[in-house]
Structures are given as C-alpha cells and as structure tokens.
Design an enzyme around this catalytic site. Structure first.
Site, PDB file in Angstrom:
ATOM      1  N   GLY A  56      35.731  43.597  30.584  1.00 54.50           N
ATOM      2  CA  GLY A  56      34.241  43.707  31.159  1.00 54.50           C
ATOM      3  C   GLY A  56      33.734  42.711  32.207  1.00 54.50           C
ATOM      4  O   GLY A  56      34.191  42.429  32.121  1.00 54.50           O
ATOM      5  N   GLY A  58      30.509  41.322  32.752  1.00 59.06           N
ATOM      6  CA  GLY A  58      29.527  40.134  31.679  1.00 59.06           C
ATOM      7  C   GLY A  58      30.352  39.701  30.625  1.00 59.06           C
ATOM      8  O   GLY A  58      30.291  38.740  30.921  1.00 59.06           O
ATOM      9  N   LYS A 201      26.339  41.197  44.524  1.00 60.03           N
ATOM     10  CA  LYS A 201      27.734  40.440  44.348  1.00 60.03           C
ATOM     11  C   LYS A 201      28.718  42.265  45.110  1.00 60.03           C
ATOM     12  O   LYS A 201      29.455  42.967  44.697  1.00 60.03           O
ATOM     13  CB  LYS A 201      28.355  40.215  43.614  1.00 60.03           C
ATOM     14  N   PRO A 243      40.706  38.553  50.010  1.00 61.84           N
ATOM     15  CA  PRO A 243      41.252  37.245  50.443  1.00 61.84           C
ATOM     16  C   PRO A 243      40.939  36.492  51.375  1.00 61.84           C
ATOM     17  O   PRO A 243      40.870  35.548  52.490  1.00 61.84           O
ATOM     18  CB  PRO A 243      42.988  37.409  51.137  1.00 61.84           C
ATOM     19  N   SER A 266      47.405  38.465  40.474  1.00 62.33           N
ATOM     20  CA  SER A 266      46.893  39.639  40.284  1.00 62.33           C
ATOM     21  C   SER A 266      45.168  39.305  40.982  1.00 62.33           C
ATOM     22  O   SER A 266      45.124  38.120  40.737  1.00 62.33           O
ATOM     23  CB  SER A 266      46.873  39.851  38.751  1.00 62.33           C
ATOM     24  N   VAL A 268      43.062  40.854  39.233  1.00 56.68           N
ATOM     25  CA  VAL A 268      42.393  41.030  38.525  1.00 56.68           C
ATOM     26  C   VAL A 268      41.152  40.198  38.109  1.00 56.68           C
ATOM     27  O   VAL A 268      41.946  39.005  37.340  1.00 56.68           O
ATOM     28  CB  VAL A 268      43.133  42.019  37.328  1.00 56.68           C
ATOM     29  N   ASP A 272      34.798  38.158  38.827  1.00 58.15           N
ATOM     30  CA  ASP A 272      34.141  38.452  37.673  1.00 58.15           C
ATOM     31  C   ASP A 272      34.127  37.207  37.451  1.00 58.15           C
ATOM     32  O   ASP A 272      33.625  36.439  37.254  1.00 58.15           O
ATOM     33  CB  ASP A 272      34.780  38.648  36.101  1.00 58.15           C
ATOM     34  N   VAL A 296      33.933  31.212  45.543  1.00 64.63           N
ATOM     35  CA  VAL A 296      35.071  31.466  46.173  1.00 64.63           C
ATOM     36  C   VAL A 296      36.222  31.212  45.883  1.00 64.63           C
ATOM     37  O   VAL A 296      36.948  31.423  46.067  1.00 64.63           O
ATOM     38  CB  VAL A 296      35.274  30.975  47.758  1.00 64.63           C
ATOM     39  N   ASN A 305      46.772  33.841  38.932  1.00 69.49           N
ATOM     40  CA  ASN A 305      47.420  34.128  37.642  1.00 69.49           C
ATOM     41  C   ASN A 305      48.080  35.636  37.019  1.00 69.49           C
ATOM     42  O   ASN A 305      47.515  36.634  38.200  1.00 69.49           O
ATOM     43  CB  ASN A 305      45.790  33.708  36.283  1.00 69.49           C
TER      44      ASN A 305
END
Length: 325
Positions: A56, A58, A201, A243, A266, A268, A272, A296, A305
């Site tokens: 999630g 936050g 953002k 990218p 990844s 994912v 955040d 960035v 990762n």
C-alpha cells in the site's frame, strides 16, 4: 475535527508524540511474491517460497523512509486475519504505526515472476470497503498526532471513502502547518489537485488527465504542469517518467533528473521509493532540486531488486552521485 479517542486505536510505536513525517494509506495490503520456472496455462505450477511484505502506497513510503534512516508514522486501516498479519509484518520492520481496526479483511496481492522470460505478472485484488466510522477514525488519528511536518497520502481510495476526504486532509495539514504530499490516481487525483496541496506526483497519463487531455508526450510536461499549477494552485508537481527519470515543476521553475542505467528486476515499489526519497531529502533541509535527484535515485534503486523489494540506502546514495546537477 474531533480528536480521536486513543482507547479506540491500536498503536504500534516507539515514540508517538512528535512525528515529523506521517503517512496515510486507506487501502493497505499484503504483497505475496514468488517465481515459477515457466508460466504455462492449465498446468500445476510449482512456485518458489513466497515472500510476504506489507503493501500500500503510504505504508511503502514509511517502510522506505525507515530504510533510508528516518522514522515515519504509518496510519492505516487493518482487518481480519490478514490484517493481523500485516500488523505483525509492520512490527517486524520497526515501523511506527497507528492502526484502525476494520470489519472487512485486509486484501492480499500476488506478484509472480516467470523465470523463463523474466516477465512479471501482478494480480491486484479489489480493495475492501471502509465504512464511515472507519475512514473517519483514520482522519482523527492523523489529527491527533502532533509535530507533523510532512503528511504523505499515497495509494487509491477503497469503496466507501468519499472524494471529499482530501478536503479534510488539506484542512488538517493546513492547521498543523504540515506539507501535504499526495500520490494517487483517477478521480481521487482530480479531487486532490483542487486542494492546493504542497506536492503531487502524477505520471504522464495522470498529468494529461488533470489537464483534460487524452495524452501528452515528454516535450509537453513542463507546459502542461505549469497550466495545472496556475489553474489549481498546488506548489509542486513531480512527474514520474519511468526509466527516463522525473521532472519537478513549480510555478516559476522546473528541474529534470534522468534515471541512471541499472539492471531492472522489478518496478513494484519504485514510485513509493521515489516519494520516500523526496520526503527524506526535504525533511533533511535540502532544496527541491536535491529532493528530485534523491527521489529518482531511490526509485531507480528499488528497480534493482526483485519482487516487491523497496530501495536500499546504499544503492540510492551511490546512484545519486550518477545523477547530474
């Protein structure tokens, strides 16, 4: 707003009196990631041992800030057995939390990587609804905290939560002289931009939607963001470009930070991690230009990762040196 009764909340914290950074997640989850040798339909597939992590927007920002070396207090709703396990995962990571107990079970998402192609498949489960009492307690929990300098609201709104909640959050932030930073999408983003927040953002598609356009290209970012700022009055827009890095735009200026080349495993958690890097830099007294570059660097570090892993400080610090001023 009426202050929240501490007896009605679950607190998991080392120090809850003077948080400078607070994150709010209305739709938390548990992210389960695993790999398979080959993704083939109609066949029993043997997965690797799953990795379970809190998820999630936050929550991930708070977790990334912890990795960068600063504490944040994560406010989030949590329910059922999966919610209890989410709380357990957060305690294990040492993230200060204010937990709002809910009737509905906390959702779980699944991320599968096909090792034969290195393709990643992300299965996001529907968000579980919050009732009025639950989302009101989230607001009251934030309002009850003192010493907030940055309030980060990240992620989607689940069913039951009205768009007007961003007006409430804006008022809370204003009353506390806190900078409100929002990373959301869809109708929630369109409502948020009206609240004169400190920082938004969006990605390219989301910025286009804010400007009433179907799409924009990278050459139109500055002009489009300036138009949005003039119309709605937010102070800063950071447009993530994958990218290609990101661009930061204010009413008078803009900066671009190009992402360093890395081996990406990844995406994912990259967004955040970027938000966490921006907040970490600003909280440390740095200017907007440095905050963009460090954001960035953190977002890029997260892509190095596998699975749902967030950024690591040593990677972010090294990548920062590769991003030109």
């Amino acid at each position: 707003m009426v202050g929240v009764d501490p007896d009605e909340l679950t607190l998991s914290s080392n120090s809850m009196t003077m948080p400078s950074i607070v994150t709010l997640t209305f739709s938390p989850c548990i992210d389960k990631s695993a790999t398979v040798p080959d993704l083939v339909p109609e066949k029993k597939l043997r997965c690797s041992a799953p990795k379970l992590e809190p998820g999630g927007g936050g929550i991930n920002v708070a977790r990334a800030l912890k990795r960068l070396g600063t504490d944040a207090t994560a406010v989030y709703p949590s329910g059922g057995y999966s919610g209890k396990f989410l709380d357990h995962l957060m305690r294990n990571e040492g993230v200060d939390s204010v937990i709002i107990e809910t009737v509905n079970e906390t959702r779980e998402n699944i991320i599968i990587v096909d090792e034969s192609t290195n393709n990643q498949y992300r299965f996001g489960m529907p968000a579980n609804a919050l009732n009025e009492n639950e989302w009101m307690k989230c607001l009251e929990a934030v309002d009850a905290l003192t010493g907030i300098q940055f309030l980060v609201v990240s992620g989607s709104l689940p069913p039951g939560v009205p768009l007007s909640i961003f007006s409430e959050l804006s008022s809370i932030a204003k009353n506390k002289s806190a900078k409100l930073i929002v990373d959301t999408s869809g109708d929630a983003l369109k409502e948020t931009v009206k609240q004169k927040v400190f920082l938004l953002k969006p990605n390219l598609g989301e910025l286009a939607a804010l400007a009433g356009k179907d799409k924009i290209d990278s050459a139109s970012i500055k002009e489009t963001a300036h138009a949005v700022i003039r119309q709605y009055g937010c102070e800063v827009i950071v447009v993530s470009m994958g990218p290609d890095g990101a661009m930061l735009i204010t009413g008078n200026d803009f900066f671009t930070a190009k992402a360093p080349h890395v081996l990406r495993k990844s995406t994912v958690g990259a967004g955040d991690s970027m938000v966490a890097g921006i907040v970490y830099s600003l909280a440390g007294g740095n200017d907007l230009h440095h905050a963009l570059r460090y954001g960035v660097a953190c977002g890029t570090a997260a892509t190095m990762n596998a699975g749902t892993e967030l950024c690591h400080k040593e990677d972010a610090d090294r990548l920062l040196a590769e991003i030109s001023n």
